[in-house]
Design a protein around this motif. Structure first.
Motif, PDB file in Angstrom:
ATOM      1  N   GLU A   1       0.854  -1.178   0.000  1.00  7.21           N
ATOM      2  CA  GLU A   1       0.000   0.000   0.000  1.00  7.21           C
ATOM      3  C   GLU A   1       0.892   1.231   0.000  1.00  7.21           C
ATOM      4  O   GLU A   1       1.890   1.288   0.709  1.00  7.21           O
TER       5      GLU A   1
ATOM      6  N   GLY B   1      -0.530   4.595   0.083  1.00  7.46           N
ATOM      7  CA  GLY B   1      -1.200   5.795   0.551  1.00  7.46           C
ATOM      8  C   GLY B   1      -0.528   6.439   1.748  1.00  7.46           C
ATOM      9  O   GLY B   1      -0.505   7.654   1.874  1.00  7.46           O
TER      10      GLY B   1
ATOM     11  N   ARG C   1      -6.604  10.739  -0.199  1.00  2.00           N
ATOM     12  CA  ARG C   1      -7.507  10.435  -1.309  1.00  2.00           C
ATOM     13  C   ARG C   1      -8.909  10.148  -0.780  1.00  2.00           C
ATOM     14  O   ARG C   1      -9.080   9.548   0.275  1.00  2.00           O
ATOM     15  N   ASP C   2      -9.903  10.564  -1.554  1.00  6.30           N
ATOM     16  CA  ASP C   2     -11.299  10.276  -1.230  1.00  6.30           C
ATOM     17  C   ASP C   2     -11.680   8.961  -1.900  1.00  6.30           C
ATOM     18  O   ASP C   2     -11.798   8.892  -3.125  1.00  6.30           O
ATOM     19  N   ARG C   3     -11.861   7.929  -1.101  1.00  6.28           N
ATOM     20  CA  ARG C   3     -12.138   6.603  -1.651  1.00  6.28           C
ATOM     21  C   ARG C   3     -13.504   6.529  -2.347  1.00  6.28           C
ATOM     22  O   ARG C   3     -13.803   5.560  -3.040  1.00  6.28           O
ATOM     23  N   ARG C   4     -14.330   7.541  -2.144  1.00  8.84           N
ATOM     24  CA  ARG C   4     -15.641   7.535  -2.794  1.00  8.84           C
ATOM     25  C   ARG C   4     -15.583   7.971  -4.241  1.00  8.84           C
ATOM     26  O   ARG C   4     -16.564   7.808  -4.978  1.00  8.84           O
TER      27      ARG C   4
ATOM     28  N   ARG D   1     -14.174   6.919  -7.001  1.00  8.82           N
ATOM     29  CA  ARG D   1     -14.386   5.931  -8.065  1.00  8.82           C
ATOM     30  C   ARG D   1     -15.875   5.660  -8.265  1.00  8.82           C
ATOM     31  O   ARG D   1     -16.374   5.714  -9.391  1.00  8.82           O
TER      32      ARG D   1
ATOM     33  N   ASP E   1     -10.514  15.117  -5.838  1.00 10.15           N
ATOM     34  CA  ASP E   1     -11.267  13.878  -5.997  1.00 10.15           C
ATOM     35  C   ASP E   1     -12.744  14.210  -6.212  1.00 10.15           C
ATOM     36  O   ASP E   1     -13.620  13.779  -5.456  1.00 10.15           O
TER      37      ASP E   1
END
Length: 297
Positions: free
Chosen positions: A153, A155, A164-167, A169, A210
């Motif tokens: 990983e 990050g 990062r905003d994981r939402r 994607r 993002d």
């Protein structure tokens, strides 16, 4: 010595989001060579062609020279240069670097640290990749410079000021109704989409947010070509195809060349299209050369 801190704060010329990955590319190349031979030196005349290829493929569209980072990286405390006349760089000129037999390598203290802490090399390489290049290019860049990194990983290596905003994607794929904005590909296995990715238009490494208006839903092929500067988006939300791209096969013509001038597919009504400033950044900093004329329908 905080080597990761030094890597994160490399002095680079910048203005308005301009890309200047000269030093990161030289460092990645040097780390690859160190991994293969910890005692090796990089003679400028011998590596100039390889460094120029890296700059051409992974650097900004404007012309540049590997002599610049070879000389200036010394000031960051991670690099040293010697010539036939002794210690110290002779300057940024290509000719003087060649004629003085200039050689460069990682600074002595850094080489000692890498020998004493083997995992440091991978952490430095991943930090350079995270800070200066999109994830879609990491694997091939490592291959290009001869780096072998263990899967990990990355990050946590990025400075904590941004996460990062994981939402993103899911938000981007939903906005484009799970279809590639360039070709319409919408493959699934059952209910799970496969081969579809959320591409940043302005790279996250260069303060790209993002947000949906900085994203495109792209298939894996077109995401890679978008990040390599083969494809772009113009002010009319139509697809740009670089004249530098060459492909004679029916597949290359169908999946790349024929896209020139086509409108983007999506986003759905109510979703934000790509913002003008993000499109402009990608066109100036990533897209290579002049766009091909629109193909006939």
């Amino acid at each position: 010595m905080d080597w990761l801190g030094r890597i994160a704060k490399l002095r680079q010329w910048t203005s308005g989001g301009t890309r200047a990955p000269h030093k990161p590319l030289l460092l990645l190349h040097a780390l690859g060579r160190f991994q293969q031979d910890a005692d090796s030196e990089l003679r400028y005349s011998a590596v100039e062609k390889d460094l120029q290829s890296l700059l051409t493929e992974y650097g900004p569209p404007n012309r540049t020279t590997p002599a610049y980072p070879f000389h200036h990286l010394v000031s960051d405390g991670v690099w040293e240069v010697r010539t036939d006349h002794g210690h110290g760089s002779p300057g940024t000129g290509v000719r003087v670097l060649r004629e003085t037999g200039a050689t460069g390598r990682l600074a002595p203290e850094l080489r000692t640290a890498l020998r004493g802490e083997p995992e440091l090399l991978g952490r430095m390489a991943r930090l350079l990749l995270d800070l200066h290049f999109p994830p879609s290019l990491h694997s091939e860049l490592c291959e290009a410079v001869g780096l072998e990194l263990e899967p990990a990983e990355t990050g946590h290596l990025v400075p904590a000021r941004r996460q990062r905003d994981r939402r993103m994607r899911e938000l981007v794929l939903t906005a484009y109704e799970y279809r590639c904005a360039f070709c319409g590909y919408d493959g699934r296995i059952g209910t799970v989409p496969v081969g579809l990715e959320a591409a940043h238009v302005r790279w996250w490494a260069f303060d790209g947010p993002d947000d949906v208006d900085n994203g495109l839903c792209l298939c894996s092929l077109h995401h890679k070509l978008f990040d390599k500067g083969v494809l772009g988006v113009d002010d009319g939300h139509r697809i740009l195809v670089s004249q530098h791209f060459v492909g004679h096969s029916p597949a290359a013509r169908e999946h790349v060349v024929a896209l020139a001038g086509r409108p983007l597919i999506g986003p759905q009504p109510g979703a934000h299209p790509v913002a003008a400033d993000h499109r402009a950044w990608h066109t100036s900093q990533v897209f290579h050369g002049t766009p091909r004329p629109a193909t006939a329908a």
